[in-house]
Motif scaffolding. Sequence first.
Motif, PDB file in Angstrom:
ATOM      1  N   UNK A   1       0.831  -1.203   0.000  1.00 60.17           N
ATOM      2  CA  UNK A   1       0.000   0.000   0.000  1.00 60.17           C
ATOM      3  C   UNK A   1       0.869   1.258   0.000  1.00 60.17           C
ATOM      4  N   UNK A   2       1.951   1.246   0.777  1.00 57.15           N
ATOM      5  CA  UNK A   2       2.859   2.394   0.827  1.00 57.15           C
ATOM      6  C   UNK A   2       3.514   2.632  -0.526  1.00 57.15           C
ATOM      7  N   UNK A   3       3.969   1.568  -1.171  1.00 57.46           N
ATOM      8  CA  UNK A   3       4.602   1.700  -2.489  1.00 57.46           C
ATOM      9  C   UNK A   3       3.616   2.304  -3.478  1.00 57.46           C
ATOM     10  N   UNK A   4       2.399   1.795  -3.489  1.00 55.73           N
ATOM     11  CA  UNK A   4       1.368   2.319  -4.384  1.00 55.73           C
ATOM     12  C   UNK A   4       1.075   3.794  -4.078  1.00 55.73           C
ATOM     13  N   UNK A   5       0.938   4.119  -2.808  1.00 54.00           N
ATOM     14  CA  UNK A   5       0.624   5.492  -2.402  1.00 54.00           C
ATOM     15  C   UNK A   5       1.753   6.440  -2.803  1.00 54.00           C
ATOM     16  N   UNK A   6       2.994   6.068  -2.521  1.00 54.34           N
ATOM     17  CA  UNK A   6       4.125   6.932  -2.860  1.00 54.34           C
ATOM     18  C   UNK A   6       4.339   7.025  -4.360  1.00 54.34           C
ATOM     19  N   UNK A   7       4.050   5.975  -5.090  1.00 53.27           N
ATOM     20  CA  UNK A   7       4.127   6.037  -6.548  1.00 53.27           C
ATOM     21  C   UNK A   7       3.110   7.032  -7.083  1.00 53.27           C
ATOM     22  N   UNK A   8       1.877   6.964  -6.564  1.00 52.36           N
ATOM     23  CA  UNK A   8       0.846   7.930  -6.978  1.00 52.36           C
ATOM     24  C   UNK A   8       1.248   9.348  -6.590  1.00 52.36           C
ATOM     25  N   UNK A   9       1.837   9.500  -5.414  1.00 50.83           N
ATOM     26  CA  UNK A   9       2.279  10.816  -4.973  1.00 50.83           C
ATOM     27  C   UNK A   9       3.395  11.345  -5.869  1.00 50.83           C
ATOM     28  N   UNK A  10       4.306  10.466  -6.286  1.00 52.76           N
ATOM     29  CA  UNK A  10       5.381  10.862  -7.204  1.00 52.76           C
ATOM     30  C   UNK A  10       4.795  11.368  -8.515  1.00 52.76           C
ATOM     31  N   UNK A  11       3.780  10.693  -9.055  1.00 53.29           N
ATOM     32  CA  UNK A  11       3.113  11.148 -10.279  1.00 53.29           C
ATOM     33  C   UNK A  11       2.464  12.516 -10.058  1.00 53.29           C
ATOM     34  N   UNK A  12       1.900  12.726  -8.888  1.00 55.18           N
ATOM     35  CA  UNK A  12       1.274  14.002  -8.553  1.00 55.18           C
ATOM     36  C   UNK A  12       2.324  15.114  -8.512  1.00 55.18           C
ATOM     37  N   UNK A  13       3.475  14.821  -7.896  1.00 52.84           N
ATOM     38  CA  UNK A  13       4.575  15.795  -7.872  1.00 52.84           C
ATOM     39  C   UNK A  13       5.028  16.116  -9.287  1.00 52.84           C
TER      40      UNK A  13
END
Length: 136
Positions: A115-127
């Motif tokens: 879940x953390x990997x998925x969340x941070x990946x989505x956050x990276x795309x947002x950045x």
Amino acid sequence: MPRNEYPLSKQISLHNIVRVQQVIDFFVLSELQRGRLYGSELEQQIIVALGKQSPTNVGVNNGYLSARLKKLAEEGHVTRAWDGDNRYNRYYSITPRGHDYFKQLLKELPDQVDLAINTYTNFKHYIDRFGHIPLN
């Protein structure tokens, strides 16, 4: 159309995805499976484990690690003892209760890490969406 006609609700809060204390506890208890270790050896093993695929060595704050080791001892997950007269050479061993806690973490953490990997990946795309905005 009314505001929030189709609101989304959160299923989990961001700070609950993977708690640092669980990560540290897991590292400590997993390393202690091999036998007793000094606190400084535990710290080195965390650096090795977290830096294997990275150009940067990542570790844990010494004060935080000491606090977690103290808490693990207070909760009966590890024992700690001094090595001779040197007050800085404290070593740690896992207890049966620590083995049980380790097994619990082993069950819980994989899903939390995914879940953390998925969340941070989505956050990276947002950045990345905002990478073209000048910062001056």
